[in-house]
Design a protein around this motif. Structure first.
Motif: not given
Length: 393
Positions: A72, A76-77, A80, A99-101, A249, A251, A278
């Motif tokens: 990701g 953005l990580r 979070m 991890t972005v999912t 989207i 996480t 993202q």
């Protein structure tokens, strides 16, 4: 070119022989065919903040249109990680723990595939979201169903403990809970921590409705409890939080050793997630107000909907969180109250003009307790239109 000859189509042995069209698709199609107000499927019928859409456009125009890093976008990580620390007191390394999912559904499947080997047992608490069981079966795992307490939907720790065996690999929990709207308390989470402490069980904590907890209560994330956070995949959803369910989207937060296995699967079933969105989410998260104010936003809708239903003979179940309201149908002054839940929902859609979801659809054995679920993540005029039709009951 002629049509394919079916005689040459290989015959397959289904990986999911018991899976058909989901109840959500069935009821949404029926609502569309009949012109009913669709309070069945759980998605908003209103737009997201235009500032967020503008941020996506800005990210595209800034050239953020190629593959991002597999786990990701770093910003953005980091956003979070900042949120997890501020809200739940959990320190995360965005490089190794987040991890972005592609949405929460992919996150849950990936976590299961990462830790469950053929023959491993996974405990699910019913009623449960419909992806859990197929995910476990795709991994070759054995589904162990433990019911939440009928009526209250509270966790029964005696029953959960009795279901644990040496083969138990994982436990999936969901709070705030879909479909019941119940919220696990701090004592619940402490009891779970004590129960799992002597085991090697992995916890998959589905927390997609984390910002929809009402009446002044706090969301009790697994992140708040060191003994749970150390063994948990914690799943969140930007789609649910920011009214963009179609973006898919989410996480996952997990300790580095668990996340390392998660990413091994993630890189081959998704690899990575939409780049400009993202970047837009990272920019938008600088201001926490949208998620901090979400509980108040949905509590007002819950209260409006419950007040409207109070003039009917639906039995209102407590709604502590999510954007779902469950009701009992056994006291309705119509003969259809005696129908199975699924048939009642079809009757309600066709004859009253409001679509709902039967709770029996969330149980493996179709357990019918005369309870159906409405979604109130709708515009006020949509809710008022539904309430006007339901007033006949």
């Amino acid at each position: 070119m002629s049509a394919p000859d079916p005689a040459f189509t290989p015959t397959l042995v289904s990986r999911l022989p018991n899976v058909g069209t989901t109840i959500f698709s069935v009821m949404s199609a029926l609502a569309a065919d009949t012109g009913a107000v669709n309070l069945g499927q759980g998605f908003p019928d209103f737009d997201c903040d235009p500032v967020l859409v503008d941020a996506v456009t800005a990210a595209m125009q800034a050239g953020h249109n190629q593959y991002p890093p597999m786990p990701g976008v770093p910003a953005l990580r980091q956003a979070m990680a900042d949120k997890m620390l501020a809200l739940y007191g959990l320190t995360c390394d965005p490089a190794t723990d987040i991890t972005v999912t592609a949405g929460a559904t992919q996150a849950i499947l990936t976590a299961i595939l990462a830790v469950v080997h053929p023959g491993d047992e996974v405990i699910v608490l019913e009623p449960c979201y419909d992806s859990y069981v197929p995910n476990i079966e795709l991994a070759g795992g054995v589904v162990v169903r433990v019911p939440l307490t009928p009526g209250s939907f509270r966790p029964d720790f005696g029953a959960i403990g009795a279901a644990i065996t040496p083969r138990t690999r994982a436990l999936i929990i969901n709070s705030p809970h879909n479909p019941s709207g119940q919220v696990w308390s701090e004592p619940d989470m402490l009891a779970l921590q004590d129960l799992l402490q002597p085991t090697n069980i992995v916890l998959i904590s589905d927390e997609v409705y984390e910002h929809m907890v009402f009446d002044g209560e706090q969301h009790q994330s697994a992140a708040r409890f060191p003994g749970l956070a150390a063994r948990a995949f914690i799943v969140s959803s930007f789609g649910k939080t920011y009214h963009v369910t179609g973006w898919k989207i989410g996480t996952v937060v997990a300790p580095a050793p668990l996340m390392a296995e998660f990413r091994k699967v993630h890189q081959f079933n998704v690899f990575t997630v939409n780049t400009p969105m993202q970047h837009a989410l990272a920019t938008y998260m600088v201001t926490p107000a949208p998620y901090l104010e979400l509980s108040g936003f949905y509590q007002r809708k819950r209260d409006l909907f419950r007040q409207g239903l109070s003039g009917t003979r639906f039995r209102l179940l407590p709604g502590q969180g999510t954007y779902f309201q469950c009701v009992g149908i056994e006291d309705l002054a119509v003969p259809e109250r005696d129908l199975p839940e699924a048939e009642f929902c079809q009757w309600l859609t066709r004859e009253v003009g409001v679509a709902a979801i039967p709770l029996s659809a969330f149980y493996g054995n179709g357990f019918d307790q005369k309870v159906v679920r409405f979604c109130f993540a709708k515009r006020d005029d949509t809710l008022q239109a539904a309430l006007k039709r339901l007033a006949s009951l």
